[in-house]
Structures are given as structure tokens and as C-alpha cells.
Motif scaffolding. Sequence first.
Motif, PDB file in Angstrom:
ATOM      1  N   HIS A 369     -33.547  71.626 112.208  1.00 61.37           N
ATOM      2  CA  HIS A 369     -32.577  72.315 111.763  1.00 61.37           C
ATOM      3  C   HIS A 369     -31.521  72.635 111.861  1.00 61.37           C
ATOM      4  CE1 HIS A 369     -34.845  69.319 108.868  1.00 61.37           C
ATOM      5  NE2 HIS A 369     -35.891  70.251 109.280  1.00 61.37           N
ATOM      6  N   THR A 371     -29.724  73.905 114.874  1.00 68.57           N
ATOM      7  CA  THR A 371     -28.429  73.217 115.507  1.00 68.57           C
ATOM      8  C   THR A 371     -28.268  72.685 114.164  1.00 68.57           C
ATOM      9  OG1 THR A 371     -29.277  73.824 117.012  1.00 68.57           O
ATOM     10  CG2 THR A 371     -27.545  72.090 116.690  1.00 68.57           C
ATOM     11  N   GLN A 372     -29.324  71.824 114.244  1.00 69.94           N
ATOM     12  CA  GLN A 372     -28.363  70.440 112.481  1.00 69.94           C
ATOM     13  C   GLN A 372     -27.386  71.377 111.269  1.00 69.94           C
ATOM     14  OE1 GLN A 372     -30.610  69.923 109.417  1.00 69.94           O
ATOM     15  NE2 GLN A 372     -29.092  69.665 108.815  1.00 69.94           N
ATOM     16  N   ARG A 375     -24.317  72.298 112.496  1.00 67.95           N
ATOM     17  CA  ARG A 375     -23.138  71.610 112.836  1.00 67.95           C
ATOM     18  C   ARG A 375     -22.321  70.655 111.627  1.00 67.95           C
ATOM     19  NH1 ARG A 375     -23.017  73.671 117.286  1.00 67.95           N
ATOM     20  NH2 ARG A 375     -23.791  73.781 118.846  1.00 67.95           N
ATOM     21  N   ALA A 376     -23.088  71.129 110.312  1.00 61.33           N
ATOM     22  CA  ALA A 376     -23.001  70.183 109.275  1.00 61.33           C
ATOM     23  C   ALA A 376     -21.503  71.018 108.473  1.00 61.33           C
ATOM     24  CB  ALA A 376     -24.963  70.176 108.560  1.00 61.33           C
ATOM     25  N   LEU A 403     -30.677  62.138 107.284  1.00 65.11           N
ATOM     26  CA  LEU A 403     -30.337  62.934 108.602  1.00 65.11           C
ATOM     27  C   LEU A 403     -31.097  64.265 108.425  1.00 65.11           C
ATOM     28  CD1 LEU A 403     -28.579  64.979 109.581  1.00 65.11           C
ATOM     29  CD2 LEU A 403     -28.474  63.540 110.244  1.00 65.11           C
ATOM     30  N   TRP A 407     -33.740  63.645 111.529  1.00 65.18           N
ATOM     31  CA  TRP A 407     -32.934  64.287 112.856  1.00 65.18           C
ATOM     32  C   TRP A 407     -34.611  65.725 113.720  1.00 65.18           C
ATOM     33  CZ3 TRP A 407     -30.734  64.303 117.402  1.00 65.18           C
ATOM     34  CH2 TRP A 407     -30.540  65.505 117.766  1.00 65.18           C
ATOM     35  N   HIS A 511     -26.370  62.474 120.742  1.00 60.20           N
ATOM     36  CA  HIS A 511     -26.598  63.120 119.675  1.00 60.20           C
ATOM     37  C   HIS A 511     -25.889  64.215 118.851  1.00 60.20           C
ATOM     38  CE1 HIS A 511     -29.966  62.295 122.351  1.00 60.20           C
ATOM     39  NE2 HIS A 511     -30.552  62.284 120.860  1.00 60.20           N
ATOM     40  N   ASP A 512     -24.770  64.793 120.374  1.00 53.82           N
ATOM     41  CA  ASP A 512     -23.734  65.719 119.285  1.00 53.82           C
ATOM     42  C   ASP A 512     -22.951  64.681 117.968  1.00 53.82           C
ATOM     43  OD1 ASP A 512     -24.489  67.688 121.262  1.00 53.82           O
ATOM     44  OD2 ASP A 512     -22.819  66.970 121.993  1.00 53.82           O
ATOM     45  N   LEU A 515     -24.926  64.682 114.971  1.00 54.20           N
ATOM     46  CA  LEU A 515     -24.897  65.388 114.142  1.00 54.20           C
ATOM     47  C   LEU A 515     -23.452  66.228 113.603  1.00 54.20           C
ATOM     48  CD1 LEU A 515     -27.570  68.308 116.019  1.00 54.20           C
ATOM     49  CD2 LEU A 515     -27.979  66.454 114.099  1.00 54.20           C
ATOM     50  N   SER A 516     -22.690  65.954 114.392  1.00 52.20           N
ATOM     51  CA  SER A 516     -21.168  66.454 113.976  1.00 52.20           C
ATOM     52  C   SER A 516     -20.540  66.051 112.241  1.00 52.20           C
ATOM     53  CB  SER A 516     -20.130  65.172 114.610  1.00 52.20           C
ATOM     54  OG  SER A 516     -19.688  64.085 114.703  1.00 52.20           O
ATOM     55  N   CYS A 519     -24.104  66.339 107.033  1.00 49.65           N
ATOM     56  CA  CYS A 519     -26.550  65.587 106.262  1.00 49.65           C
ATOM     57  C   CYS A 519     -25.767  64.674 104.853  1.00 49.65           C
ATOM     58  CB  CYS A 519     -26.071  66.475 105.077  1.00 49.65           C
ATOM     59  SG  CYS A 519     -26.281  68.062 105.906  1.00 49.65           S
TER      60      CYS A 519
END
Length: 538
Positions: A369, A371-372, A375-376, A403, A407, A511-512, A515-516, A519
Motif C-alpha cells: 500500500h 508504494t501503491q 504512485r496513485a 487495485l 496489488w 509493475h511500475d 501502479l502508474s 486506484c
Amino acid sequence: MSQLEGWVEQYLALHAQFRPVDASFMGLPGHDDRLPPVGAEALDKERHDLANLLQRVEAWTGEAGTAGERLDMWLLRSQLRVTLREARERPRQHNPAFYTGEAAFGLISLLLPSVRPTNTEAVLARLKAMPEFLATGTRTLAPLNLPADWVERARKEAEALEALLLRGLSKHPDAQAEWREPAAQAAAAVQAFALALKVGDADPACGRDHLEFLMREAHALPSSAAAAEQRAQAAFDHLGSELVKMAHELDPARSWQEQLADLEAQHPALEDVQATYQDWHNRALDAAGGLVTPAREYGLAFEFLPEWAREAAGALYFLFYRSPPAEHPGGGSLYWIFPPGDDTAAYLRGQNIPFIKAVHAVHHGSVGHHTQNARARGAASRLAQLGGTDCASGIAFLSAGTLVEGWACYAEDLLLEAPGFYTPQEELLLKQFEFRNAACCLADIRLHTGQWTLAQMRAFYRDEVGFAPGRVWAETTRNSIYPATRLMYWLGTQVIRELRAELDLAPQVFHDRLLSYGCAPVTLIADEMRRQHPQGTV
């Protein structure tokens, strides 16, 4: 500002108007001094305003040309449709725990550490608003047949809120003398609200039609409830067999349940608990190299829960980890560690290293969460920046769930690809986590389609899934209140796994980019990634 951008901002203004506590958690300005408007007139106005905006949005003939615009348009329609239908058929104002949760987190949202100083005037205003808010709740709920467990949850939360008002607030570092009398009056109102609640026998299930509506309109899931149930059952059976097989390979003489129980003995010394959290968070950031780009630029510090919150936290939706408001996040966030109680041995069993590693360091912290969420905040979609915000009783937009939780559960297994990060026994623990997520998906569907009662759901969790007895009631009651929330964990994880296999990108690239997008439903993110990588090429 484009037409779409204007509608997005109009929707956020409506959301903040009717859910000001959400607005505080999101960082949307201008609402910190209010609690949600309640009563028949407020509910009628919400329905009217949502329907009016939805009508204009659905009549739009323009085109969303970018990924961010496409996600914003889908999320806008989704939020309007879902929120309007719930306001008509399953109003949150008809749930007693709505009142206790919003009242409690109306305060807590303003008391949590932030880059901004505590708004003491807003705290005072919400304290003063609490008696009328709860009195209106009592009048609204009085004629209703309420599910018994919803009433019990509200009473538990009311007791926790009383503790916060009478004993916790004064321990806050920014406590004001002028809070004392309004807090006492609010506590009396909380007690009166709880005493007035009448236990009924209403079925908490939302029904198959409503569940499938949420699966389709909130989560953008293509399958029916029956198809998802069949898939989850097959996974539950397979994962159960895998647990037996893995355990046999580790120790033929002992069951997987016995082997997992042994992990509780692998705990730090009491004085090393805090350092252990931080250490495994840092190790997870390092281990993720080449798999995903962790949010190293955004710090996460592990601290024991502050004294002002300790007595109230247990019965409330008081999370270990909450990302700061997206609109003013600052440079880092805090991760709360619950402090030891009277039973130090039981506390340390719960603070075992395998659990700290997988759940706290990976799922919630490091590449999960933490990092997610970081990035959000950079997503092109305005609504996808905000949808995963943790609010009084769950994330702000249900549409963010596949997501957000997909994730974090996927991230636990992702670090299996980092050699040496997990031990073989910890791999067994991860298999149990997936087994439980498939089980919870099954239970979510079977409860809300009327196949199971709450009692049957609880027996399943206790006898076949192996949840701790103390967790079963809270988990099932929450699921009964919020349909389609527990299925999003396992189904979201599966979409990510399948998309990765389909696109066959380099792990870090995949993965990057996933996440980009922020949500949003992971199926929609998958569609956008297919547009960008039609043959799976970088």
C-alpha cells in the motif's frame, strides 16, 4: 477546464458535501468543521443531486482521448451510479454503525499527524455537531428493522467513541481546554444513541442483483456472481490441497496448521518490536530491486500507537497504515504499531517475524500500500488519485478496491521472486493467505446471494478456513455491511497475475506501469496497458 474535468470537480464537491469526513481524509478543503448531513431531507437532496449530475454525464457525446480521461469518465459514471443506487436501496443512513463510525473518525481524521497543524477549531465544531447528528440518527433508525450484528457493532463503536471523548482527547498533544465540555456533551449523546438502538432480525444480505451490480459497476468485473463463485471454489479446493502438499514436504509428521502455529514462536524481544518493523520494511524495499520501483522518496516511519488513541482503537476501523491526504501528503507517513497489553507472551506471538514481514512490511508498507498510494498521487486520472483513500469505514470509492487490495496481496507473493527473502515456512504462510482470500471471496458471494446466513458464514470461517475466533465476528459483520468488498482481494490479484502472463513485460516495467494509473478497477487498467503494449513489448 474541459467538460469532463468540470464534472469530476462537481462530483468531488458533491462527495465532500455529503461525506465531509471522507473529504478530511482526502484533503479536500472546506469541510473539516462538519459531520455528514443526515435525515430524510438530506437523503432526498443527495439522491436528487446525484441523479441530476448523472443525467448530464450520461448524455455526454464527447470523447475521452487519453488514459486519464477514460479512467476519469468511467470512474465518474461508476461513482454516480453506485452511490445513487445505494442511496435509493441501501442507504448508509440506515446502518447504525454509519453514525458511530462517522462521528468517531470525524474527530480522528483531524487528530492524526499531518504536515498541517491540527485544526483545533474544526475539532471543536465537530464535537458540537455530534449530539444533533446522533439524535437525527436515532430518529432515522427508530422505525427500522435492523440486523442484530449491525446494532452490536454500533454499540461496540459507541463504547470506543465514549472512551476517546472522555479520556483520549485530553491526552492529544494539541488538546484544548475548550474541547472538554463539548466532548462531555458528545459522550452523553453517544451513550443515548447506543441505548436507543433496537435489535432487529433483518437479513443483512444485499441480494444477487445488487451484488452483481456492484461487481459490474464498481469493480468492472466481467463475470457473474455464479462464475466468480465457481472459480473461487476451485481455487479454494486447489489451495487447500497445496497447503497439505507443501506442509508434507516440509515435515511429513505435522499438519500445515501445526507448522504455521510454530511461526508464532519466531518473534523479536519486546524491546525490539519497533525496530523489527522498520528493519523488514527496509529489507523489503531492497529485495524489490528489479521487480518494482519502491517509493523510497516517500518515507514510512513505524511508531507505537499514540496514547490518546489506544483505548478507542480496538473497536474502531483504526488502521495500522493510512496514507496521508492525497491533496497535501507531505514527505512521508506513519505506520502504527499496537502496543503490548497485560499478556506480553500473547502480544509477542502476534508480533512474530513472518507476520511482520509479509503483512506489515510488504502488504501494507514497502512495496504494498505504501508504494501503491505514493504512485496513485501522480496518476493522470483525478479520481484515481483519490479513490483508494482510507476513510471512516473503508476506501473512498469501492471501484478502487481491486487495485488497492489486489496489488497488496499480489505484492506479498511478488517477493517470492526475490531469492532468500522468505523462508520455506513463510512460503506456507503466504499460501494460507491466498487460501483465505479465495475463501473470503466465496463467503462474500454466498452471503449476499442468500446461499448462506451469517451463522453459516461464521462456521465456514471458523471450521474450514481457520480464522482466529476473535476475528470471525468482526470480519463477517463488516462483510455483511459492505457487500463486494471481500471478493475484491482475490479477484483483483488474479487479474494482475493473468495480465502479467499475457503481456510478458519485464517485471519492473510491468509493475511500475500498473501502479502508474492510480486506484481504479484493475480490469480497466489492464485494458489501458493492452492499448500501450498490444504485443507485450516494452
